[in-house]
Design a protein around this motif. Structure first.
Motif, PDB file in Angstrom:
ATOM      1  N   SER B 182      -3.008  51.926 -12.335  1.00 24.10           N
ATOM      2  CA  SER B 182      -3.693  52.819 -11.910  1.00 24.10           C
ATOM      3  C   SER B 182      -5.166  52.998 -12.574  1.00 24.10           C
ATOM      4  O   SER B 182      -6.208  53.119 -11.604  1.00 24.10           O
ATOM      5  N   LEU B 183      -5.006  53.124 -13.736  1.00 22.54           N
ATOM      6  CA  LEU B 183      -6.543  53.359 -14.516  1.00 22.54           C
ATOM      7  C   LEU B 183      -7.485  51.854 -14.425  1.00 22.54           C
ATOM      8  O   LEU B 183      -8.608  52.229 -14.329  1.00 22.54           O
ATOM      9  N   CYS B 184      -6.774  50.686 -14.138  1.00 26.78           N
ATOM     10  CA  CYS B 184      -7.721  49.629 -14.028  1.00 26.78           C
ATOM     11  C   CYS B 184      -7.877  49.283 -12.364  1.00 26.78           C
ATOM     12  O   CYS B 184      -8.364  48.117 -12.056  1.00 26.78           O
ATOM     13  N   GLY B 185      -7.241  50.013 -11.479  1.00 21.85           N
ATOM     14  CA  GLY B 185      -7.868  49.561  -9.789  1.00 21.85           C
ATOM     15  C   GLY B 185      -6.849  48.495  -9.311  1.00 21.85           C
ATOM     16  O   GLY B 185      -7.334  48.022  -8.570  1.00 21.85           O
ATOM     17  N   ILE B 186      -5.696  48.124  -9.977  1.00 22.51           N
ATOM     18  CA  ILE B 186      -4.989  47.236  -9.301  1.00 22.51           C
ATOM     19  C   ILE B 186      -3.667  47.747  -8.802  1.00 22.51           C
ATOM     20  O   ILE B 186      -3.324  48.904  -9.041  1.00 22.51           O
ATOM     21  N   THR B 187      -2.695  46.718  -8.310  1.00 19.91           N
ATOM     22  CA  THR B 187      -1.500  47.119  -7.948  1.00 19.91           C
ATOM     23  C   THR B 187      -0.397  46.899  -9.037  1.00 19.91           C
ATOM     24  O   THR B 187      -0.454  45.727  -9.382  1.00 19.91           O
ATOM     25  N   GLY B 188       0.648  47.669  -9.537  1.00 15.49           N
ATOM     26  CA  GLY B 188       1.539  47.497 -10.529  1.00 15.49           C
ATOM     27  C   GLY B 188       2.974  47.827  -9.975  1.00 15.49           C
ATOM     28  O   GLY B 188       3.126  48.999  -9.429  1.00 15.49           O
ATOM     29  N   PHE B 189       3.890  46.980  -9.913  1.00 14.79           N
ATOM     30  CA  PHE B 189       5.121  47.191  -9.241  1.00 14.79           C
ATOM     31  C   PHE B 189       6.252  47.323 -10.367  1.00 14.79           C
ATOM     32  O   PHE B 189       6.304  46.170 -11.139  1.00 14.79           O
ATOM     33  N   LYS B 190       7.089  48.377 -10.640  1.00 14.49           N
ATOM     34  CA  LYS B 190       8.200  48.605 -11.396  1.00 14.49           C
ATOM     35  C   LYS B 190       9.278  48.235 -10.421  1.00 14.49           C
ATOM     36  O   LYS B 190       9.541  49.140  -9.655  1.00 14.49           O
ATOM     37  N   PRO B 191      10.026  47.197 -10.543  1.00 15.50           N
ATOM     38  CA  PRO B 191      11.126  47.126  -9.584  1.00 15.50           C
ATOM     39  C   PRO B 191      12.363  48.304 -10.071  1.00 15.50           C
ATOM     40  O   PRO B 191      12.313  48.908 -11.039  1.00 15.50           O
ATOM     41  N   SER B 192      13.476  48.104  -9.071  1.00 18.13           N
ATOM     42  CA  SER B 192      14.520  48.701  -9.484  1.00 18.13           C
ATOM     43  C   SER B 192      15.244  48.202 -10.435  1.00 18.13           C
ATOM     44  O   SER B 192      15.110  47.202 -11.196  1.00 18.13           O
ATOM     45  N   TYR B 193      15.857  49.109 -11.527  1.00 14.97           N
ATOM     46  CA  TYR B 193      16.369  48.713 -12.846  1.00 14.97           C
ATOM     47  C   TYR B 193      17.377  47.508 -12.572  1.00 14.97           C
ATOM     48  O   TYR B 193      18.277  47.557 -11.719  1.00 14.97           O
ATOM     49  N   GLY B 194      17.163  46.334 -13.116  1.00 14.63           N
ATOM     50  CA  GLY B 194      18.193  45.375 -13.306  1.00 14.63           C
ATOM     51  C   GLY B 194      17.765  44.191 -12.531  1.00 14.63           C
ATOM     52  O   GLY B 194      18.382  43.339 -12.230  1.00 14.63           O
ATOM     53  N   ILE B 195      16.760  44.476 -11.645  1.00  7.96           N
ATOM     54  CA  ILE B 195      16.456  43.439 -10.563  1.00  7.96           C
ATOM     55  C   ILE B 195      15.538  42.326 -11.103  1.00  7.96           C
ATOM     56  O   ILE B 195      15.692  41.143 -10.565  1.00  7.96           O
ATOM     57  N   VAL B 196      14.852  42.515 -12.156  1.00  3.47           N
ATOM     58  CA  VAL B 196      14.345  41.421 -12.784  1.00  3.47           C
ATOM     59  C   VAL B 196      14.652  41.282 -14.252  1.00  3.47           C
ATOM     60  O   VAL B 196      14.693  42.238 -15.202  1.00  3.47           O
ATOM     61  N   SER B 197      15.320  40.159 -14.653  1.00  6.28           N
ATOM     62  CA  SER B 197      15.879  39.864 -15.778  1.00  6.28           C
ATOM     63  C   SER B 197      14.917  40.118 -17.037  1.00  6.28           C
ATOM     64  O   SER B 197      13.797  39.638 -17.063  1.00  6.28           O
ATOM     65  N   ARG B 198      15.612  40.578 -18.163  1.00  3.74           N
ATOM     66  CA  ARG B 198      14.795  40.882 -19.376  1.00  3.74           C
ATOM     67  C   ARG B 198      15.253  40.067 -20.385  1.00  3.74           C
ATOM     68  O   ARG B 198      14.700  40.279 -21.500  1.00  3.74           O
ATOM     69  N   ARG B 199      15.852  38.912 -20.097  1.00  5.01           N
ATOM     70  CA  ARG B 199      16.501  37.976 -21.111  1.00  5.01           C
ATOM     71  C   ARG B 199      15.075  37.364 -21.418  1.00  5.01           C
ATOM     72  O   ARG B 199      14.300  36.835 -20.828  1.00  5.01           O
ATOM     73  N   GLY B 200      15.118  37.538 -22.980  1.00  5.42           N
ATOM     74  CA  GLY B 200      13.669  36.706 -23.583  1.00  5.42           C
ATOM     75  C   GLY B 200      12.524  37.768 -23.419  1.00  5.42           C
ATOM     76  O   GLY B 200      11.328  37.373 -23.872  1.00  5.42           O
ATOM     77  N   VAL B 201      12.601  39.157 -23.179  1.00  9.43           N
ATOM     78  CA  VAL B 201      11.501  39.835 -23.218  1.00  9.43           C
ATOM     79  C   VAL B 201      11.921  40.937 -24.184  1.00  9.43           C
ATOM     80  O   VAL B 201      12.978  41.309 -24.210  1.00  9.43           O
ATOM     81  N   MET B 202      11.023  41.293 -25.161  1.00  9.05           N
ATOM     82  CA  MET B 202      11.481  42.212 -26.163  1.00  9.05           C
ATOM     83  C   MET B 202      11.866  43.373 -25.821  1.00  9.05           C
ATOM     84  O   MET B 202      10.993  43.998 -24.737  1.00  9.05           O
ATOM     85  N   ASP B 203      12.705  44.155 -26.281  1.00 10.76           N
ATOM     86  CA  ASP B 203      13.432  45.510 -25.887  1.00 10.76           C
ATOM     87  C   ASP B 203      12.427  46.507 -26.453  1.00 10.76           C
ATOM     88  O   ASP B 203      11.895  46.245 -27.585  1.00 10.76           O
ATOM     89  N   LEU B 204      12.391  47.644 -25.882  1.00 11.31           N
ATOM     90  CA  LEU B 204      11.974  48.819 -26.326  1.00 11.31           C
ATOM     91  C   LEU B 204      13.219  49.927 -26.047  1.00 11.31           C
ATOM     92  O   LEU B 204      13.618  50.483 -27.173  1.00 11.31           O
ATOM     93  N   SER B 205      13.596  49.931 -24.835  1.00 12.42           N
ATOM     94  CA  SER B 205      14.734  50.897 -24.666  1.00 12.42           C
ATOM     95  C   SER B 205      15.597  50.181 -23.654  1.00 12.42           C
ATOM     96  O   SER B 205      15.010  50.049 -22.488  1.00 12.42           O
ATOM     97  N   TRP B 206      16.851  49.975 -24.063  1.00 13.60           N
ATOM     98  CA  TRP B 206      17.921  48.947 -23.305  1.00 13.60           C
ATOM     99  C   TRP B 206      18.044  49.787 -21.687  1.00 13.60           C
ATOM    100  O   TRP B 206      18.032  49.265 -20.778  1.00 13.60           O
TER     101      TRP B 206
END
Lengths: 64, 461
Positions: B182-206
């Motif tokens: 929003s602040l940088c004027g682009i499009t950012g998409f948060k998919p539904s939970y669990g749609i994109v694998s988080r394997r190998g991406v560091m966690d903050l909150s499971w």
């Protein structure tokens, strides 16, 4: 009778348990966050969610 | 007028490759030249894989492929593992953290022969809303370099906005894809939970973490989701949608699509310019033929609070192995972590049950609505010089709206919808029914087919 422990003292004790020492300014800033979070949890704990299990996102068919 | 290479869409680049009017090597060299020119000022990339990208692109020049993201340059938020590359999470603590294998999405990009340009900047451990990171030199908003870009996927947003990558990957635990988008004027998409694998991406909150694309259009986001969306049996939170869920489906029945405009919360304590531009967008959507309905969400103000109440003890647990090195944390992030000390198991479980109660109510409301329309954020990007304290108004309020949909797990996208008088971008957030990601993306594509906000670029000189 012992004096009740203040929230600030509780926070200090939590930091001590983790071996964390902060400057006075940093402590006061962190305490503000701590106090806000404590308020959040204390409000939630007053409510009743007995019909719900943790962290559910889908519920099958729901009709309004 | 034809766009320069660094602002071309995924489809445009693919067409040029098919026509052989340009090669992957030429595209890569263009991007690397642009990164060299602007990255020192913008701090979008923490690490640039100059030689790797050139060599890889050179090899692609002799390939022919129909892979959806063939030859497309991407930046990965520095939480995403690449084998034999460092994943720092923007932290001094992990400055030597070598990944031993690719994350699932890294492998997706390699399988698709995308060109990984480097790792993008972020708030330390992804735990912040403004994009401030004193370890890495804070990213700068390309629209006004004295202002924050938003966080925590700050570098990814800046890279896409400034034409330093065709697309980038972010993560979103309380809004960290959508806020900087929003602040940088682009499009950012948060998919539904669990749609994109988080394997190998560091966690903050499971319970709250999501991974998603950041690009110049919803169409590009859809193209990326075709590649990274999908079941991963090795990610315990992964869910399975139907095959070929992600497809461009032209909206031919706008008058049958119901967009909910919340009566409560989302238009309270909102910057006036943001409110005006989002309401103009609502009018535009109505004129396009969509049904706009006011919707009452009396419970919604609790959402962000519950999001944080679940997120915090999980983050503390993730950080239990790092916290002994507390002096190496940035002040902002340390403040957030230690502020959450002392949460009992009863409190965490109560918050988790509050989450279910909230989600049940939201599910009921979404029964008859296809998407909600709200502002993405309530405040304009503050000055970097006024953002050093962890408890500024902007820092605490930036995620008020976005965090609600991390709690519910609904798909949620921020799209440009206007500009302030000072030419700062304004984002509108569309949020769909859970696991109905494709429909939401196609509504956003339809919005962008009739507006030009997403085509505007910052003036970098």
């Amino acid at each position: 009778m012992n004096k009740p422990i203040s929230q600030k003292q509780v926070f200090k004790s939590l930091l001590d348990q983790k071996g964390i020492t902060l400057s006075e300014q940093d402590f006061n800033e962190a305490y503000l966050s701590y106090r806000n979070f404590r308020k959040t949890y204390s409000e939630l704990m007053k409510e009743n969610f007995r019909d719900f299990e943790p962290r559910q996102r889908t519920f099958g068919e729901i009709n309004e | 007028m034809s766009e320069p290479i660094f602002y071309k869409s995924i489809d445009e680049l693919k067409r040029m490759y098919e026509e052989k009017s340009i090669s992957p090597l030429e595209v890569t060299e263009d991007f690397l030249k642009r990164i060299k020119k602007y990255n020192n000022k913008l701090n979008a990339f923490l690490e640039i894989y100059n030689d790797d990208a050139i060599n890889y692109a050179r090899a692609l020049d002799h390939s022919k492929s129909h892979n959806p993201l063939f030859g497309i340059p991407v930046g990965l938020k520095d939480l995403v593992d690449i084998e034999n590359k460092i994943t720092t999470a923007g932290s001094k603590i992990l400055e030597n953290n070598m990944a031993t294998k690719n994350s699932k999405i890294t492998q997706d990009f390699l399988d698709n022969q995308s060109i990984i340009l480097g790792k993008t900047n972020l708030v330390e451990f992804a735990f912040g809303t403004l994009g401030i990171n004193s370890n890495t030199n804070t990213c700068r908003n390309p629209w006004d370099i004295k202002r924050v870009p938003g966080g925590s996927s700050s570098g990814s947003a800046v890279a896409v906005s400034a034409g330093l990558a065709t697309f980038a990957i972010g993560t979103d635990t309380g809004g960290s894809i959508r806020m900087p988008a929003s602040l940088c004027g682009i499009t950012g998409f948060k998919p539904s939970y669990g749609i994109v694998s988080r394997r190998g991406v560091m966690d903050l909150s499971w319970s709250m973490d999501h991974v998603g694309p950041m690009a110049r259009s919803a169409k590009d986001c859809l193209n990326i989701m075709k590649v990274i969306g999908g079941y991963d049996p090795r990610d315990k939170y992964s869910i399975k949608l139907e095959d070929n869920h992600f497809n461009e489906e032209a909206i031919t029945n706008r008058n049958e699509i119901r967009l909910g405009l919340p009566k409560n919360y989302f238009f309270e304590e909102v910057n006036e310019e943001i409110k005006i531009n989002v309401m103009k967008s609502v009018d535009k959507l109505s004129n396009m033929g969509y049904q706009i309905e006011e919707i009452d969400l009396p419970f919604v103000a609790e959402g962000r609070k519950i999001n944080i109440a679940v997120l915090l003890p999980e983050a503390i647990s993730v950080h239990s192995e790092y916290i002994k090195d507390y002096k190496s944390y940035t002040k902002t992030v340390l403040n957030r972590i230690i502020g959450g000390l002392g949460v009992s198991s009863e409190e965490y479980l109560t918050a988790s049950r509050a989450m279910s109660s909230f989600n049940y109510q939201m599910n009921r409301k979404m029964n008859n609505i296809d998407a909600l329309i709200t502002p993405t954020v309530p405040v304009i990007a503050p000055l970097i010089s006024e953002s050093s304290s962890p408890n500024t108004y902007e820092s605490n309020s930036m995620g008020r709206f976005t965090g609600v949909f991390n709690l519910t797990g609904q798909p949620s996208i921020s799209v440009p919808c206007g500009f302030t008088e000072n030419n700062l971008p304004i984002g509108m957030m569309l949020t769909g029914k859970i696991n109905n990601d494709n429909k939401l993306l196609n509504i956003a594509i339809d919005w962008q087919s009739e507006t030009e906000f997403h085509t505007k670029k910052p003036l970098l000189n």
